[in-house]
Design a protein around this motif. Sequence first.
Motif, PDB file in Angstrom:
ATOM      1  N   ILE A 137       0.852  -1.180   0.000  1.00 22.43           N
ATOM      2  CA  ILE A 137       0.000   0.000   0.000  1.00 22.43           C
ATOM      3  C   ILE A 137       0.890   1.232   0.000  1.00 22.43           C
ATOM      4  O   ILE A 137       1.786   1.372   0.827  1.00 22.43           O
ATOM      5  CB  ILE A 137      -0.926   0.000   1.227  1.00 22.43           C
ATOM      6  CG1 ILE A 137      -1.849  -1.227   1.176  1.00 22.43           C
ATOM      7  CG2 ILE A 137      -1.747   1.287   1.291  1.00 22.43           C
ATOM      8  CD1 ILE A 137      -2.677  -1.408   2.421  1.00 22.43           C
ATOM      9  N   PRO A 183      -6.353   7.309   0.656  1.00 22.61           N
ATOM     10  CA  PRO A 183      -6.490   5.984   0.034  1.00 22.61           C
ATOM     11  C   PRO A 183      -5.705   4.873   0.718  1.00 22.61           C
ATOM     12  O   PRO A 183      -6.224   3.759   0.899  1.00 22.61           O
ATOM     13  CB  PRO A 183      -6.002   6.225  -1.403  1.00 22.61           C
ATOM     14  CG  PRO A 183      -6.336   7.656  -1.661  1.00 22.61           C
ATOM     15  CD  PRO A 183      -6.089   8.363  -0.352  1.00 22.61           C
ATOM     16  N   GLY A 184      -4.456   5.139   1.098  1.00 19.47           N
ATOM     17  CA  GLY A 184      -3.678   4.102   1.771  1.00 19.47           C
ATOM     18  C   GLY A 184      -4.271   3.720   3.107  1.00 19.47           C
ATOM     19  O   GLY A 184      -4.317   2.534   3.477  1.00 19.47           O
ATOM     20  N   ARG A 223      -7.435   3.971   3.969  1.00 16.47           N
ATOM     21  CA  ARG A 223      -8.687   3.240   3.743  1.00 16.47           C
ATOM     22  C   ARG A 223      -8.409   1.788   3.371  1.00 16.47           C
ATOM     23  O   ARG A 223      -9.133   0.885   3.797  1.00 16.47           O
ATOM     24  CB  ARG A 223      -9.514   3.944   2.672  1.00 16.47           C
ATOM     25  CG  ARG A 223     -10.052   5.283   3.137  1.00 16.47           C
ATOM     26  CD  ARG A 223     -10.974   5.916   2.129  1.00 16.47           C
ATOM     27  NE  ARG A 223     -12.207   5.165   1.963  1.00 16.47           N
ATOM     28  CZ  ARG A 223     -13.402   5.731   1.760  1.00 16.47           C
ATOM     29  NH1 ARG A 223     -13.517   7.046   1.723  1.00 16.47           N
ATOM     30  NH2 ARG A 223     -14.467   4.980   1.598  1.00 16.47           N
ATOM     31  N   ALA A 224      -7.375   1.566   2.576  1.00 12.23           N
ATOM     32  CA  ALA A 224      -7.034   0.186   2.215  1.00 12.23           C
ATOM     33  C   ALA A 224      -6.581  -0.597   3.444  1.00 12.23           C
ATOM     34  O   ALA A 224      -6.980  -1.755   3.644  1.00 12.23           O
ATOM     35  CB  ALA A 224      -5.942   0.181   1.142  1.00 12.23           C
ATOM     36  N   ARG A 225      -5.746   0.021   4.300  1.00  8.67           N
ATOM     37  CA  ARG A 225      -5.312  -0.660   5.523  1.00  8.67           C
ATOM     38  C   ARG A 225      -6.494  -0.931   6.447  1.00  8.67           C
ATOM     39  O   ARG A 225      -6.587  -1.997   7.066  1.00  8.67           O
ATOM     40  CB  ARG A 225      -4.270   0.183   6.271  1.00  8.67           C
ATOM     41  CG  ARG A 225      -2.997   0.452   5.522  1.00  8.67           C
ATOM     42  CD  ARG A 225      -1.830   0.817   6.430  1.00  8.67           C
ATOM     43  NE  ARG A 225      -2.148   1.672   7.535  1.00  8.67           N
ATOM     44  CZ  ARG A 225      -2.040   3.005   7.534  1.00  8.67           C
ATOM     45  NH1 ARG A 225      -1.642   3.622   6.427  1.00  8.67           N
ATOM     46  NH2 ARG A 225      -2.319   3.715   8.613  1.00  8.67           N
ATOM     47  N   SER A 284      -8.758  -3.820   5.202  1.00 11.02           N
ATOM     48  CA  SER A 284      -8.112  -5.103   5.454  1.00 11.02           C
ATOM     49  C   SER A 284      -8.195  -5.477   6.933  1.00 11.02           C
ATOM     50  O   SER A 284      -8.505  -6.622   7.286  1.00 11.02           O
ATOM     51  CB  SER A 284      -6.648  -5.030   5.001  1.00 11.02           C
ATOM     52  OG  SER A 284      -5.955  -6.212   5.318  1.00 11.02           O
TER      53      SER A 284
END
Length: 347
Positions: A3, A121-122, A124-126, A129
């Motif tokens: 990410i 964005p990073g 939200r991705a973390r 998950s």
Amino acid sequence: MIIASDRPQKIARLVALMDERCAPAVSLTTAESLSWLFDGARVTVPYGGAPVCSAIVDSDGSCLVTAYANEAERLLAEELGPGVEVRAVPWHRPLPAPGRGVLREDEHLATMRRLRASLLPGERARYASLGRDVARSVSAQLREVSPHESEHDLAARLLHAIAAAGAEPVVVLAAGEARGEVPHPLPTAAALGRRAMAVVGARRQGLVANLTRWVSFDGPPSADVEARLREVEADAFAATRPGRPLGEVLADIAAAYEQHGFGADAWQAHHQGGPTGYLGRDPKATPGATDRVQSGQAFAWNPWVPGAKLEDTVIVDRSGIEVLTSDPEWPAAEVHGIPRPLTLLRA
């Protein structure tokens, strides 16, 4: 999955703040802000302990971290990422105070909350998950738990679930049938009995996932109470719109309890949650709170009445609600288009 770092955008937010306040630099000293800036870095050693470092970000975007000498190498190698200068100080001395003119975080806590609120964005991705992993790990433990186990046993299972997800515990609560009316049931030696509640707050890469789940060993609970509480939660989601002050959102939630038959003062029996992210509640919603909801902000509302509670971690966008802590294998019902967890029925 790799990410990308959001750090350049975060530094840009800090530089804009410095320009606004005509300051040469800003000092970050809380675990939540340090972890935010450094993409989820672990900056404490005891869970919930004080940070072992501080950071100064200058108006040119450069960053200097001051860390205790026994932590500096680990932080540089494992946590802070590239492009960071680290200065070590003896472990037995306090971290130095910022110089004159530097914006001190402890004097601008509300401002720092605002800078952290809208997730990039990073992040939200973390977060997605983490939410998925914690929800599935907790589900797996609750499918195995026995009514003869104690609340301590259930808490141990929840701690295992958190560790299995690569996370750290922030909150672990467990209630058997005798304690389902306790708002914050710290675990005891009491047996679970016919039904149990599990509450988890788990931190990974700086972000906190919050959820509550129920399991029953003696048939379904009161469908009426649970259904009405789900409507209260739906009203909480509907009230959480970008631009609104938290105090106004909380007032709508309070009104929802009465609208759905719980009484005008039911909301006062337990706090209702609020924004989340780098803290379990960032901040807890209170009457008159002026922090405004931001698009892309995480929330964990927890409507509660004796014997029933709902809680998940969600992200609020202008387009609606995204539930992060969902397990597609857990029983659920759609409430105004959003799948909400039901009690797991065990034979």
